[in-house]
Motif scaffolding. Structure first.
Motif, mmCIF file in Angstrom:
data_model
loop_
_atom_site.group_PDB
_atom_site.id
_atom_site.type_symbol
_atom_site.label_atom_id
_atom_site.label_comp_id
_atom_site.label_asym_id
_atom_site.label_seq_id
_atom_site.Cartn_x
_atom_site.Cartn_y
_atom_site.Cartn_z
ATOM 1 N N ASP A 169 0.778 -1.068 -0.302
ATOM 2 C CA ASP A 169 0.099 0.050 0.046
ATOM 3 C C ASP A 169 0.961 1.297 0.011
ATOM 4 N N VAL A 170 0.842 1.998 -1.120
ATOM 5 C CA VAL A 170 1.565 3.278 -1.125
ATOM 6 C C VAL A 170 0.814 4.434 -0.713
ATOM 7 N N TYR A 171 1.433 5.455 0.068
ATOM 8 C CA TYR A 171 0.819 6.533 0.537
ATOM 9 C C TYR A 171 1.646 7.650 0.165
ATOM 10 N N LEU A 172 0.887 8.508 -0.946
ATOM 11 C CA LEU A 172 1.890 9.472 -1.646
ATOM 12 C C LEU A 172 1.085 10.802 -1.596
ATOM 13 N N CYS A 173 1.872 11.887 -1.079
ATOM 14 C CA CYS A 173 1.606 13.299 -0.966
ATOM 15 C C CYS A 173 2.807 14.224 -1.288
ATOM 16 N N VAL A 198 2.856 -1.289 -9.482
ATOM 17 C CA VAL A 198 1.898 -1.228 -8.163
ATOM 18 C C VAL A 198 0.438 -1.043 -8.663
ATOM 19 N N ALA A 199 -0.363 -1.826 -8.244
ATOM 20 C CA ALA A 199 -1.929 -1.752 -8.685
ATOM 21 C C ALA A 199 -2.313 -0.499 -8.363
ATOM 22 N N PRO A 200 -3.189 0.174 -9.122
ATOM 23 C CA PRO A 200 -3.802 1.470 -8.984
ATOM 24 C C PRO A 200 -4.510 1.701 -7.569
ATOM 25 N N GLU A 201 -5.345 0.602 -7.338
ATOM 26 C CA GLU A 201 -6.072 0.947 -6.039
ATOM 27 C C GLU A 201 -5.200 0.639 -4.933
ATOM 28 N N GLN A 202 -3.877 0.379 -4.891
ATOM 29 C CA GLN A 202 -2.969 0.248 -3.641
ATOM 30 C C GLN A 202 -2.341 1.648 -3.539
ATOM 31 N N ILE A 203 -2.530 2.539 -4.438
ATOM 32 C CA ILE A 203 -1.643 3.792 -4.373
ATOM 33 C C ILE A 203 -2.908 4.826 -3.838
ATOM 34 N N HIS A 204 -2.507 5.268 -2.764
ATOM 35 C CA HIS A 204 -3.636 6.245 -2.121
ATOM 36 C C HIS A 204 -2.687 7.596 -2.046
ATOM 37 N N VAL A 205 -3.610 8.658 -2.630
ATOM 38 C CA VAL A 205 -3.083 10.168 -2.815
ATOM 39 C C VAL A 205 -3.748 10.870 -2.017
#
Length: 449
Positions: A307-311, A327-334
């Protein structure tokens, strides 16, 4: 029309093709199977879009094997929901509603985190407990600079450990930033600021998947709160902290992150400086010169299942999304603060413009403030039929689809104030949220857009 069609119970369902083939006039239609559980199209439609979401009927619907994944996930969300509103339709951005309104909090400490970042720690003047935040959430701050001036609204992530006694926000002081400059030059310890309840859906997901905290500059604030939560729980998950900064002077929270990492059994950090200073030490202050990139991710070993948390800045986030192609798009949290991601079905080729006041803004009527976009415009009933139309006149990014209170794609946080509906939505939003497509302000309102 969308509201009339949906409320009729006959919205026009499509059949799903299980096996392709030719169908022609005169072909015989033969039933080859029959489900153990069945409900009519009208029943299924009403169960999602109308106010009555009876538990026994939701459970019955979920026993229908042919139910599509989209409908199934909506019914599961309704079944698990413990709040008001329609959890089966609410967009992710409005999934954690908070009580509207502001509370006065006193500034307890002000800390200089780096050359251009200040942290303000605030607490309740009467020692009343504060609402518990979820790691990664933010608060809206209302600043009244001078009597008669419209207030400024800004969203700032909670950057400290979870607490019901104090909140910490961290602010980058931009050269021409009105809010940051005001906080730096005018706010002192013991001053009182108006703060909303924590809100937002950029939050730590449960489970055992690896966690990648990816940020640049002041974008570190929400992921730092997530790191605090993981460290406090002594998490055994793989945790990778990836951060980009200009140099040590512009690297906030460096010492704080170093203190937190040892609490994580499988924690690692990697920092890039784009222009390190002459006294910055590689291996001590930072790991590499340059920018975060796909090559860096491959070298460090970003897990595909993480799970990637991106800011961070807009350009940085676009580049990082591209670099995270495996990385699957649903696992990238922006997390986005200058507005939000819009959704405008059927509208293509429209130029993206920065939010602005409408051409005909007057100094009368209720003030509608779009907190994330930094725009406050006056409501004029003769010009707009909904808050959505005012947002569009201001080029505020917004989600919409039906425009009549059916689909809930436009559901947004109501930070303060009250609205009336016309037309009435088929199902009301959660307490603390608003459907901007069919609502009008009753008084001054602040919307989380």
């Amino acid at each position: 029309m969308p509201a009339l069609l949906t409320s009729s119970g006959r919205p026009g369902f499509y059949f799903r093709v299980l096996q392709e083939g030719e169908v022609g006039p005169g072909d015989e239609i033969v039933k080859v199977g029959e489900a153990k559980e069945r409900m009519t199209v009208a029943e299924i439609n009403a169960l999602l879009y109308s106010p009555d979401h009876a538990r026994d009927r939701l459970e019955r619907a979920l026993r229908i094997e042919a139910l599509s994944p989209g409908w199934r996930s909506s019914f599961e969300a309704l079944l698990q929901s413990h709040t008001s509103g329609n959890a089966g339709l609410v967009p992710a951005a409005a999934a954690h509603p908070a009580a509207p309104g502001f509370r006065p909090l006193a500034v307890a400490t002000i800390d200089q985190e780096s050359a251009d970042v200040l942290s303000l720690t605030m607490q309740s003047p009467n020692a009343q407990p504060l609402p518990t935040a979820i790691p990664g959430q933010y608060v809206v701050v209302r600043l009244q600079r001078a009597a008669g001036d419209p207030p400024l609204f800004r969203s700032y992530s909670l950057s400290g450990p979870l607490s019901t006694e104090r909140y910490r926000i961290s602010v980058k002081i931009e050269p021409n930033g009105a809010a940051g400059t005001y906080l730096k030059e005018h706010v002192r310890v013991d001053d009182v600021l108006d703060i909303s309840s924590p809100r937002g859906s950029f939050i730590l997901q449960s489970g055992e998947r690896p966690v990648v905290l990816l940020s640049a500059g002041i974008g570190a604030t929400p992921v730092l709160a997530i790191l605090h939560a993981l460290a406090a729980a002594r998490s055994t998950r793989q945790v990778l902290w990836l951060h980009a900064a200009r140099d040590r002077e512009h690297h906030p929270f460096a010492a704080e992150v170093r203190r937190l990492m040892p609490a994580l059994t499988h924690g690692r950090s990697y920092v890039c400086y784009s222009r390190p200073g002459s006294h910055d030490k590689i291996g001590e202050d930072f790991n590499a010169t340059g920018h975060l990139s796909r090559l860096v991710f491959d070298e460090v070993g970003v897990p595909r299942e993480a799970d990637v948390y991106l800011c961070g800045p807009t350009r940085f986030m676009a580049e990082m999304k591209e670099a995270l192609a495996n990385v699957a798009p649903e696992q990238i949290h922006v997390e986005i603060f200058n507005g939000s991601e819009s959704m405008t079905p059927g509208v293509v080729g429209a130029a993206t413009r920065a939010p602005h006041l409408p051409k005909d803004d007057a100094n009368t009527g209720p003030l509608v403030s779009f907190a994330r976009s930094g725009i406050a415009a006056h409501w004029k009933a003769s010009a707009y039929q909904s808050i959505l139309e005012l947002a569009e006149a201001c080029d505020v990014p917004v989600r919409w689809s039906c425009r009549t209170g059916v689909c809930h794609n436009c559901e947004s946080g109501l930070v303060s104030g009250a609205v009336v509906y016309g037309p009435e939505p088929l199902d009301k939003p959660a307490d603390g949220n608003v459907l901007v497509c069919c609502s009008q302000p009753n008084s001054d309102v602040v919307i989380d857009l």
